[in-house]
Design a protein around this motif. Structure first.
Motif, mmCIF file in Angstrom:
data_model
loop_
_atom_site.group_PDB
_atom_site.id
_atom_site.type_symbol
_atom_site.label_atom_id
_atom_site.label_comp_id
_atom_site.label_asym_id
_atom_site.label_seq_id
_atom_site.Cartn_x
_atom_site.Cartn_y
_atom_site.Cartn_z
ATOM 1 N N ALA A 129 -13.115 -11.711 -12.586
ATOM 2 C CA ALA A 129 -14.563 -11.921 -12.414
ATOM 3 C C ALA A 129 -15.066 -13.215 -13.063
ATOM 4 O O ALA A 129 -16.122 -13.242 -13.666
ATOM 5 N N ARG A 130 -14.287 -14.274 -12.918
ATOM 6 C CA ARG A 130 -14.714 -15.561 -13.483
ATOM 7 C C ARG A 130 -15.751 -16.174 -12.550
ATOM 8 O O ARG A 130 -15.526 -16.265 -11.349
ATOM 9 N N ILE A 131 -16.883 -16.591 -13.098
ATOM 10 C CA ILE A 131 -17.938 -17.142 -12.251
ATOM 11 C C ILE A 131 -18.047 -18.653 -12.353
ATOM 12 O O ILE A 131 -18.840 -19.278 -11.665
ATOM 13 N N GLY A 132 -17.242 -19.269 -13.198
ATOM 14 C CA GLY A 132 -17.276 -20.722 -13.328
ATOM 15 C C GLY A 132 -18.560 -21.169 -13.982
ATOM 16 O O GLY A 132 -19.033 -20.561 -14.922
ATOM 17 N N ILE A 145 -15.261 -13.302 -2.260
ATOM 18 C CA ILE A 145 -16.023 -13.255 -0.996
ATOM 19 C C ILE A 145 -15.070 -13.301 0.186
ATOM 20 O O ILE A 145 -15.176 -12.507 1.128
ATOM 21 N N PHE A 146 -14.103 -14.224 0.150
ATOM 22 C CA PHE A 146 -13.134 -14.343 1.240
ATOM 23 C C PHE A 146 -12.370 -13.034 1.441
ATOM 24 O O PHE A 146 -12.239 -12.535 2.567
ATOM 25 N N SER A 155 -19.572 -2.529 1.380
ATOM 26 C CA SER A 155 -20.457 -2.244 0.247
ATOM 27 C C SER A 155 -19.766 -2.558 -1.073
ATOM 28 O O SER A 155 -18.527 -2.566 -1.161
ATOM 29 N N ALA A 156 -20.598 -2.783 -2.078
ATOM 30 C CA ALA A 156 -20.072 -3.025 -3.420
ATOM 31 C C ALA A 156 -19.279 -1.813 -3.896
ATOM 32 O O ALA A 156 -18.236 -1.955 -4.540
ATOM 33 N N GLU A 181 -21.668 -6.233 -7.295
ATOM 34 C CA GLU A 181 -22.975 -5.767 -6.822
ATOM 35 C C GLU A 181 -23.891 -6.941 -6.517
ATOM 36 O O GLU A 181 -24.596 -6.948 -5.502
ATOM 37 N N GLY A 182 -23.861 -7.958 -7.366
ATOM 38 C CA GLY A 182 -24.693 -9.139 -7.152
ATOM 39 C C GLY A 182 -24.365 -9.884 -5.870
ATOM 40 O O GLY A 182 -25.253 -10.337 -5.150
ATOM 41 N N LEU A 183 -23.082 -9.988 -5.553
ATOM 42 C CA LEU A 183 -22.676 -10.678 -4.319
ATOM 43 C C LEU A 183 -23.212 -9.962 -3.090
ATOM 44 O O LEU A 183 -23.634 -10.605 -2.133
ATOM 45 N N PHE A 184 -23.178 -8.630 -3.112
ATOM 46 C CA PHE A 184 -23.730 -7.878 -1.979
ATOM 47 C C PHE A 184 -25.254 -7.966 -1.952
ATOM 48 O O PHE A 184 -25.835 -8.165 -0.895
ATOM 49 N N GLU A 185 -25.890 -7.804 -3.106
ATOM 50 C CA GLU A 185 -27.357 -7.850 -3.180
ATOM 51 C C GLU A 185 -27.906 -9.198 -2.736
ATOM 52 O O GLU A 185 -28.962 -9.269 -2.099
#
Length: 189
Positions: A129-132, A145-146, A155-156, A181-185
């Motif tokens: 879960a690295r977000i850079g 995402i890919f 769904s998340a 969850e954030g990526l889906f939201e």
């Protein structure tokens, strides 16, 4: 900046990785040995999915460990690669449910390549879960995402359930849940 470096901090292209692995196979062959390398992370995204152009290093588990480690060090010098271009730092993220496949990875005469099944790779990326944030900080977001799209998750909760199939619930960081969850939201998936 060397010829292999990219502005995004990644250094190894598909061609660079394949040349190094071919050399590794050739050197193993000279010793009468067949090696096994299980690739992870960005290398799989580059070689198996062509989902991106570069990766910083080749995260892998390999056998025979000492022989491959020594050959990788020599190849690094000969091909002007980072000293740790091939490393086993991924060991801390291996699931007890270690499911692998050859996928559509290239194979070499004295080197068998495998990779995690896509579901396992997604679970690993979610665990990281690295977000850079800066150019030099690695990020798992694009790969997550890919892989979510590739696996057609809707769904998340489906993604988080998958992560739970590979890792004990008490090991899954809260940042994993928040990221997925954030990526889906946000509609990114």
């Amino acid at each position: 900046m060397s010829a292999n470096e990219k502005a995004d901090g990644s250094t190894l292209t598909r061609e660079t990785i394949l040349r190094a692995l071919q050399t590794l196979s050739d050197e193993l062959g000279k010793q009468g040995v067949t090696g096994e390398v299980c690739l992870f992370g960005g290398t799989v995204m580059v070689l198996a999915f062509t989902a991106r152009l570069t990766t910083k290093d080749v995260d892998a588990l390999f056998q025979p460990t000492q022989t491959i480690r020594e050959l990788a060090r020599r190849i690094a010098g000969e091909q002007h690669l980072p000293a740790d271009w091939l490393n086993d730092g991924v060991k801390g993220f291996i699931s007890t449910r270690h499911e692998t496949t050859t996928g559509n990875l290239p194979q070499f005469p004295h080197l068998r390549l495998t990779m995690p099944v896509p579901e396992y790779l997604l679970a690993m990326k979610c665990m990281g879960a690295r977000i850079g944030g800066t150019e030099d900080e690695p990020s798992d977001v694009t790969d997550i995402i890919f892989l979510v799209r590739h696996l057609k998750f809707k769904s998340a909760q489906e993604v988080l359930d998958l992560v739970g199939q590979y890792y004990p619930a008490n090991r899954i960081p809260m940042k994993t849940q928040y990221l997925v969850e954030g990526l889906f939201e946000e509609g990114k998936i």
